[in-house]
Write a protein that holds these residues in place. Structure first.
Motif, short mmCIF file in Angstrom:
data_model
loop_
_atom_site.label_atom_id
_atom_site.label_comp_id
_atom_site.label_asym_id
_atom_site.label_seq_id
_atom_site.Cartn_x
_atom_site.Cartn_y
_atom_site.Cartn_z
N ARG A 125 56.58 51.23 19.40
CA ARG A 125 55.23 50.67 19.24
C ARG A 125 54.35 51.06 20.42
NH1 ARG A 125 55.16 44.41 17.92
NH2 ARG A 125 52.94 44.90 18.11
N TYR A 126 54.90 51.05 21.62
CA TYR A 126 54.13 51.47 22.79
C TYR A 126 53.91 52.98 22.80
CZ TYR A 126 54.56 46.79 24.78
OH TYR A 126 54.47 45.44 25.00
N LEU A 127 54.92 53.74 22.38
CA LEU A 127 54.76 55.19 22.32
C LEU A 127 53.66 55.61 21.34
CD1 LEU A 127 58.48 56.38 22.33
CD2 LEU A 127 56.85 56.51 24.21
N LEU A 128 53.51 54.84 20.25
CA LEU A 128 52.53 55.16 19.21
C LEU A 128 51.21 54.41 19.39
CD1 LEU A 128 54.95 55.08 16.13
CD2 LEU A 128 54.03 57.11 17.26
N HIS A 129 51.05 53.74 20.52
CA HIS A 129 49.80 52.99 20.75
C HIS A 129 48.60 53.94 20.72
CE1 HIS A 129 46.81 50.48 22.78
NE2 HIS A 129 47.57 49.45 22.45
N THR A 130 47.51 53.47 20.11
CA THR A 130 46.35 54.33 19.90
C THR A 130 45.74 54.83 21.21
OG1 THR A 130 45.87 53.07 17.89
CG2 THR A 130 44.14 54.52 18.73
N LEU A 134 52.21 57.50 24.50
CA LEU A 134 52.57 58.84 24.96
C LEU A 134 52.31 59.88 23.88
CD1 LEU A 134 53.90 60.65 27.12
CD2 LEU A 134 56.12 60.09 26.07
N VAL A 135 52.51 59.53 22.62
CA VAL A 135 52.33 60.49 21.53
C VAL A 135 50.88 60.94 21.45
CG1 VAL A 135 52.48 60.83 19.03
CG2 VAL A 135 54.27 59.55 20.22
N ASN A 136 49.94 60.00 21.49
CA ASN A 136 48.53 60.37 21.44
C ASN A 136 48.08 61.09 22.72
OD1 ASN A 136 47.68 59.61 18.86
ND2 ASN A 136 47.45 57.48 19.47
N TRP A 137 48.73 60.77 23.83
CA TRP A 137 48.40 61.48 25.07
C TRP A 137 48.78 62.95 24.96
CZ3 TRP A 137 51.55 63.80 28.87
CH2 TRP A 137 50.89 64.18 30.04
N VAL A 138 49.95 63.22 24.38
CA VAL A 138 50.39 64.61 24.19
C VAL A 138 49.48 65.31 23.19
CG1 VAL A 138 52.25 66.07 23.31
CG2 VAL A 138 52.78 64.11 24.78
N PRO A 146 42.90 60.87 19.08
CA PRO A 146 43.89 59.79 18.93
C PRO A 146 44.05 59.35 17.48
CG PRO A 146 41.86 58.95 19.88
CD PRO A 146 41.73 60.45 19.86
N ILE A 147 45.27 59.09 17.09
CA ILE A 147 45.61 58.64 15.74
C ILE A 147 46.10 57.21 15.82
CG2 ILE A 147 47.12 59.00 13.74
CD1 ILE A 147 47.24 61.96 14.49
#
Length: 291
Positions: A125-130, A134-138, A146-147
């Motif tokens: 949930r934190y990795l996919l935070h808008t 980290l995912v949106n940062w990459v 951002p998604i």
């Protein structure tokens, strides 16, 4: 005769345990599905009524059930092939002569399977935070905006699929890896001598040799993915806009949020019927494929 008695004596504890903790609850739930067992019946058994097939008929007329069935079907159709493909790719890598540190790689690939699902779901949930994930940062580093992975109905289920595949593919990888090691090396050697490429050896030697293993893996994966519950419960609570409500999540809410236990039992047996039918279909298709 003494040997038969001794054999029954050895298996009797297991049979008793299965009867008490599996068959008896299943029969009780089946009977419950034909009643209107709810919180009032829980308080006073005199309020319990036999309603026949009313729970099943009401279920078929409930829009949220069809929504949950569609969400679950999408999850299975997307997640099962992706999970098996990742498991097969990882197993082929570990079985190849090119892979180094195979013991470490096996541990790394299998580690998500033995981690606590709720704990890693919270981390995801934190990795996919808008904003802070980290995912949106990459993605932002390569020019993608951002998604809202868990807040957009179009992205919420794909996000849960990716998480479930990452969490579970290591289990199938171990089974497929064991199957790969049962294929005689002579078959691969003969194919190389005949000039077969790596793709041709995979298609005509490896995959046919893995057919029984892949059948078992597909059935186990499908059965597991049809029981989708913890992922949406922890990550999205069935939202947004009911886009991640699964059949099991729907059953949980009916049974333990609204206390419609008879109705929830009907949901469970409809899910069982769907899984049983699809398993038979898989067996029929696999029989024709393996001929």
């Amino acid at each position: 005769m003494n040997r038969e008695r001794a054999a029954w004596g050895f298996v009797a504890p297991a049979l008793i345990a299965l009867g008490l903790f599996f068959f008896l609850p299943v029969v009780a739930a089946l009977i419950l599905s034909f009643t209107d067992f709810d919180i009032y019946a829980l308080a006073d058994i005199g309020n319990l009524r036999f309603v026949g097939l009313d729970n099943y008929l009401h279920l078929l007329q409930t829009p949220l059930f069809w929504k949950a069935l569609g969400n679950t079907a999408w999850f299975v159709l997307l997640g099962v092939p992706l999970s098996i493909a990742m498991s097969l790719a990882a197993a082929l890598l570990l079985d190849s002569k090119l892979a180094r540190f195979k013991g470490i790689l096996r541990t790394v690939y299998f580690a998500p399977v033995v981690t606590t699902l709720v704990a890693v779901a919270v981390i995801w949930r934190y990795l996919l935070h808008t904003k802070y994930g980290l995912v949106n940062w990459v993605l932002g580093g390569i020019g993608i905006g951002p998604i809202d992975w868990l807040g957009d109905p179009h992205w919420s289920m794909p996000a849960i699929v990716l998480f479930a595949v990452w969490k579970n593919f290591g289990y199938n990888m171990i089974i497929i890896l064991a199957g790969l090691q049962t294929i005689p090396e002579e078959l691969h050697e003969a194919a190389r001598i005949d000039g077969a490429s790596a793709w041709q050896r995979l298609r005509h030697v490896t995959l046919p040799g893995l057919a029984p293993v892949l059948l078992v893996v597909s059935i186990l994966t499908m059965a597991g993915y049809f029981q989708l519950f913890a992922e949406p419960y922890v990550m999205t609570q069935g939202g947004p806009a009911e886009s991640t409500v699964s059949i099991l999540y729907f059953m949980y809410e009916q049974g333990f949020k609204w206390w419609n236990l008879g109705f929830a039992s009907a949901v469970a047996f409809v899910l069982f019927a769907i899984m049983f039918a699809l398993t038979l279909l898989q067996l029929r298709v696999s029989e024709r494929w393996m001929r």
